[in-house]
Design a protein around this motif. Structure first.
Motif, PDB file in Angstrom:
ATOM      1  N   ASP A  51      34.936  39.206  43.844  1.00 10.94           N
ATOM      2  CA  ASP A  51      34.173  39.814  44.932  1.00 10.94           C
ATOM      3  C   ASP A  51      34.051  38.927  46.155  1.00 10.94           C
ATOM      4  O   ASP A  51      33.308  39.254  47.078  1.00 10.94           O
ATOM      5  CB  ASP A  51      32.771  40.194  44.435  1.00 10.94           C
ATOM      6  N   MET A  52      34.753  37.786  46.165  1.00  9.75           N
ATOM      7  CA  MET A  52      34.673  36.886  47.322  1.00  9.75           C
ATOM      8  C   MET A  52      35.756  35.824  47.221  1.00  9.75           C
ATOM      9  O   MET A  52      36.372  35.633  46.164  1.00  9.75           O
ATOM     10  CB  MET A  52      33.301  36.213  47.386  1.00  9.75           C
ATOM     11  N   THR A 400      38.449  43.570  38.101  1.00 11.88           N
ATOM     12  CA  THR A 400      36.999  43.691  38.270  1.00 11.88           C
ATOM     13  C   THR A 400      36.712  44.953  39.073  1.00 11.88           C
ATOM     14  O   THR A 400      37.448  45.300  39.997  1.00 11.88           O
ATOM     15  CB  THR A 400      36.398  42.476  39.006  1.00 11.88           C
ATOM     16  N   LEU A 401      35.638  45.640  38.682  1.00 13.30           N
ATOM     17  CA  LEU A 401      35.260  46.893  39.320  1.00 13.30           C
ATOM     18  C   LEU A 401      33.807  46.822  39.764  1.00 13.30           C
ATOM     19  O   LEU A 401      32.951  46.320  39.042  1.00 13.30           O
ATOM     20  CB  LEU A 401      35.442  48.068  38.347  1.00 13.30           C
ATOM     21  N   PHE A 430      32.830  51.464  46.509  1.00 15.33           N
ATOM     22  CA  PHE A 430      33.660  51.161  45.352  1.00 15.33           C
ATOM     23  C   PHE A 430      34.628  50.035  45.710  1.00 15.33           C
ATOM     24  O   PHE A 430      35.195  50.011  46.810  1.00 15.33           O
ATOM     25  CB  PHE A 430      34.458  52.401  44.918  1.00 15.33           C
ATOM     26  N   THR A 431      34.814  49.100  44.759  1.00 19.37           N
ATOM     27  CA  THR A 431      35.760  48.002  44.942  1.00 19.37           C
ATOM     28  C   THR A 431      36.491  47.753  43.630  1.00 19.37           C
ATOM     29  O   THR A 431      35.871  47.705  42.558  1.00 19.37           O
ATOM     30  CB  THR A 431      35.050  46.708  45.378  1.00 19.37           C
ATOM     31  N   ALA A 432      37.813  47.589  43.724  1.00 23.91           N
ATOM     32  CA  ALA A 432      38.637  47.221  42.570  1.00 23.91           C
ATOM     33  C   ALA A 432      39.494  46.026  42.967  1.00 23.91           C
ATOM     34  O   ALA A 432      40.142  46.033  44.017  1.00 23.91           O
ATOM     35  CB  ALA A 432      39.516  48.386  42.135  1.00 23.91           C
ATOM     36  N   PHE A 442      45.064  41.385  44.711  1.00 26.48           N
ATOM     37  CA  PHE A 442      44.983  42.639  45.448  1.00 26.48           C
ATOM     38  C   PHE A 442      43.548  43.157  45.368  1.00 26.48           C
ATOM     39  O   PHE A 442      42.910  43.079  44.310  1.00 26.48           O
ATOM     40  CB  PHE A 442      45.944  43.673  44.862  1.00 26.48           C
ATOM     41  N   ARG A 443      43.070  43.717  46.477  1.00 24.16           N
ATOM     42  CA  ARG A 443      41.695  44.208  46.502  1.00 24.16           C
ATOM     43  C   ARG A 443      41.637  45.525  47.274  1.00 24.16           C
ATOM     44  O   ARG A 443      42.086  45.611  48.416  1.00 24.16           O
ATOM     45  CB  ARG A 443      40.781  43.180  47.150  1.00 24.16           C
TER      46      ARG A 443
END
Length: 697
Positions: A51-52, A400-401, A430-432, A442-443
């Motif tokens: 996430d970062m 990660t979701l 939403f983030t994958a 990849f994000r």
């Protein structure tokens, strides 16, 4: 055998790094300075998390920095543009939210950070729901002295005009308590500028009128300062308390443009005088409490309150150059007495590979505007926002979701006319993230946010702009929603790292200006338009050309967009970007920077920020740093706008007469004491106070 030994060594290194990477798991206040230095040396420059991205300052970055903002520039984070001279931080042309230990902060507070206390910088380019629509977030993780304190000072005056930046910060520590005081002052006094302005009015019957402004004189004032006193108490893994009082003083921020105006329907020349001014004082109070419980649970509560007392002035007049007869005389004077209060509470529950966050916030604005030019007419406006959200994070091997849903209620009302609006809006997110290997990630991120109408956009009090144009707000505006989908590829190779991204954005009911003729007046108001759509491609590499000596970073972006309104459809295609080169050797640092501002289509206007160049040479000696440089040594300074409205087309360029602007900078740092963890603020209540805006060309 050798491979086994290397694996064991790497395992030990990562085991040593874990306390620095996860501050929330520290159990003591004091950490040996030598251990921290070893971690900084051994840690990778960037760690790609789900996430970062986490950046660890290198030894050379610390040695060549005297404050937090300079440290950020030396990190050369891809997609991030740091302009020390003009105190701005942007990412691909968009604003960036700055935080210190999770607490939202200003660039002046970042500037007052000691580089030695910055252990890592967290770069979040896909902020979750609790960041409330931020484009991107920078979070400085800082460890502060536990005994003694620190003092930082900086002075940066220009040599050919009255312009400069001055900062000082003092911190005193005693066990779990820290007392802080910081001050900043920005001087801009009669800096010579001029405006290049050309416009064409088209009447409903098809007749046109062309007006061209030839500048004769102009200047800008923008002097302001702030003082903050704060206190923090930290009992590790149990309690965090932080309180602060802050005062922000804005001396008259003015712009004056004088010129000779020529009209296509008249042989007479016109003397033009256009003056805008804003001044005020904003005191504020903040309080934050964080309490940890067992089983990875915590509750964080933040309160923020601010007041604003200020005046906004717009004087515009036109006189016949030959006869001195007054043709147009506009005099708008508004006095504001506005208040803002906000409170937010978050609950966070952590498991081994997952996290649940839930929160609620309330923001209230109470505005009172007195129009002195309208005989003292008073207008009261109230705004209320309530926001609920829940967000869940899950890690599954290399994937990660994160998924969440927020709901925002917005309402505003004018007391005098009983006009206003209210609405509920949903905010899904939403983030994958997929990590292919240690070099590639990849994000995919989808996010939404809402924008409530401002005081200036909704105020029904009529304001005259010039001899043709008037401004009247629209109290029937609705809160608009925005949606953004972003796909990023992050890469980290031995000499090159960076990001390639594709961003799609739409705001189907964006609040934009609109125009219509009423007899001989062109009325500017606001509407919920038929929407903006844009698609951006950007590449942001950082290249280490000579290790520890020469680094180059930059961003290049292509943007295609379409805007639709009541009776128009417009398109815009634009290239923008920036490049920064830093050469460091011995105690010298040579920095060269070029920035071409992004051209943004909004409504029927294209606007752009500051396009400029900077060259600076710094020398470090003991606790001192000396810098000599220039703003715009290679290029012209330019910021402005272009209107594409069918009734009024115009273009404006603001130029800096003093370019190139040479400057010097002196910094001095001193610190004493051991190291401990600093206050970490997780949530931030919104209490941004509104200000009126007098109409201007």
């Amino acid at each position: 055998m050798r491979s086994t030994i290397i694996k064991k060594i790497m395992t030990a290194v990562f085991a040593l790094m874990l306390p620095a990477v996860a501050l929330a798991q520290e159990s003591t206040d004091t950490i040996a300075t030598q251990e921290l230095q070893e971690i900084v040396i051994q840690a990778p420059k960037v760690v790609r998390k789900s996430d970062m991205d986490v950046f660890y300052p290198s030894v050379s970055a610390i040695e060549h920095s005297k404050n937090g903002l300079q440290m950020l520039k030396n990190l050369m984070i891809p997609t991030l543009t740091v302009n020390e001279a003009l105190s701005s931080v942007t990412s691909s042309g968009q604003s960036v939210q700055v935080r210190i230990n999770g607490r939202e902060a200003s660039l002046d507070q970042v500037r007052n950070l000691l580089p030695e206390t910055i252990k890592r910088v967290e770069w979040i380019d896909n902020p979750g729901l609790r960041y409330k629509g931020a484009n991107a977030v920078l979070n400085f993780i800082v460890i502060n002295p536990s005994a003694g304190g620190s003092l930082m000072t900086q002075a940066m005056p220009a040599l050919n005009c009255s312009w400069g930046q001055y900062n000082a910060g003092l911190k005193l520590n005693n066990g779990r308590s820290q007392f802080g005081m910081s001050a900043n002052f920005k001087l801009t006094n009669k800096v010579e500028m001029h405006r290049e302005y050309h416009e064409v009015f088209t009447y409903p019957d098809g007749q046109t009128l062309t007006r061209t402004e030839t500048p004769t004189r102009g200047y800008m004032d923008a002097t302001f300062g702030g003082l903050q006193l704060d206190y923090s108490y930290i009992k590790p893994d149990t309690t965090v308390l932080w309180v602060a009082v802050h005062g922000y003083k804005e001396w008259p921020e003015t712009s004056l443009y004088e010129g000779l105006l020529s009209l296509s329907n008249s042989p007479d020349a016109i003397l033009l005088h256009d003056y805008n001014s804003k001044k005020g004082f904003t005191p504020s109070f903040q309080a934050y409490l964080e309490q940890h419980f067992g089983r990875g649970q915590l509750i964080a509560i933040d309160f923020n309150g601010s007041l604003y007392n200020g005046r906004t002035t717009h004087n515009y007049n036109e006189r016949n150059a030959a006869t001195e007869n007054q043709l147009t005389d506009v005099n708008t004077r508004i006095r504001d007495c506005n208040q803002a209060y906000g409170i937010e509470a978050n609950y966070i529950k952590n498991w081994k590979n997952s996290r649940l966050t839930a929160g609620v916030s309330y923001t209230a604005n109470r505005n009172r505007s007195t129009y002195e030019n309208l005989g003292g007419a008073i207008f009261h406006q109230s705004q209320d926002k309530v926001y609920f959200f829940g967000e869940y994070f899950q890690r599954i091997k290399n994937v990660t979701l994160t998924a969440g849903l927020g709901a925002q209620y917005t309402s505003f009302l004018f007391k005098e006319t009983d006009q206003g609006n209210s609405s509920w809006n949903l905010r899904p997110q939403f983030t994958a993230t997929y990590r292919l290997n240690e070099s590639s990630q990849f994000r995919l991120n989808f996010t939404t946010w809402q924008s409530a109408p401002t005081l200036a956009q909704t105020n029904v009090a009529p304001q005259q702009i010039d001899g043709f144009q008037w401004l009247v707000g629209n109290p029937h505006l609705k809160t608009s929603s925005s949606y953004m989908l972003t796909l990023r590829y992050n890469f980290t190779f031995p000499k090159v790292m960076g990001t390639f991204g594709i961003r799609a954005f739409t705001s189907p009911d964006a609040i934009t200006p609109c125009f219509e003729w009423s007899e001989d007046r062109l009325i500017k108001s606001y509407e919920n338009s038929r929407g903006l759509k844009n698609l951006s491609f950007y590449l942001s590499p950082q290249v280490e050309i000579i290790p520890e000596w020469l680094n180059v970073s930059g961003t290049i972006q292509y943007r295609a967009e379409q805007m639709r309104g009541r009776d128009y459809r417009l398109r815009n295609h634009d290239w923008s970007g920036d490049v920064t080169a830093m050469l460091q050797h011995w105690d010298f640092t040579l920095t060269a920077q070029y920035q071409r501002a992004q051209r943004d289509l909004w409504g029927e206007s294209i606007t752009w920020g500051e396009s400029l160049s900077i060259l600076a040479l710094s020398y470090e000696w003991s606790k001192w740093e000396f810098t000599a440089g220039a703003i715009c040594p290679f290029t012209k300074y330019d910021r402005g706008s272009k209107s594409l409205n069918k009734y009024n087309t115009n273009s404006t360029h603001i130029r800096l007469d003093m370019a190139p602007m040479p400057f010097i900078q002196v910094r001095y740092n001193i610190q004493w004491g051991h190291q401990k963890r600093g206050a970490s603020k997780i949530v931030n209540a919104d209490a941004n106070v509104d200000q009126s805006s007098a109409g201007s060309r």
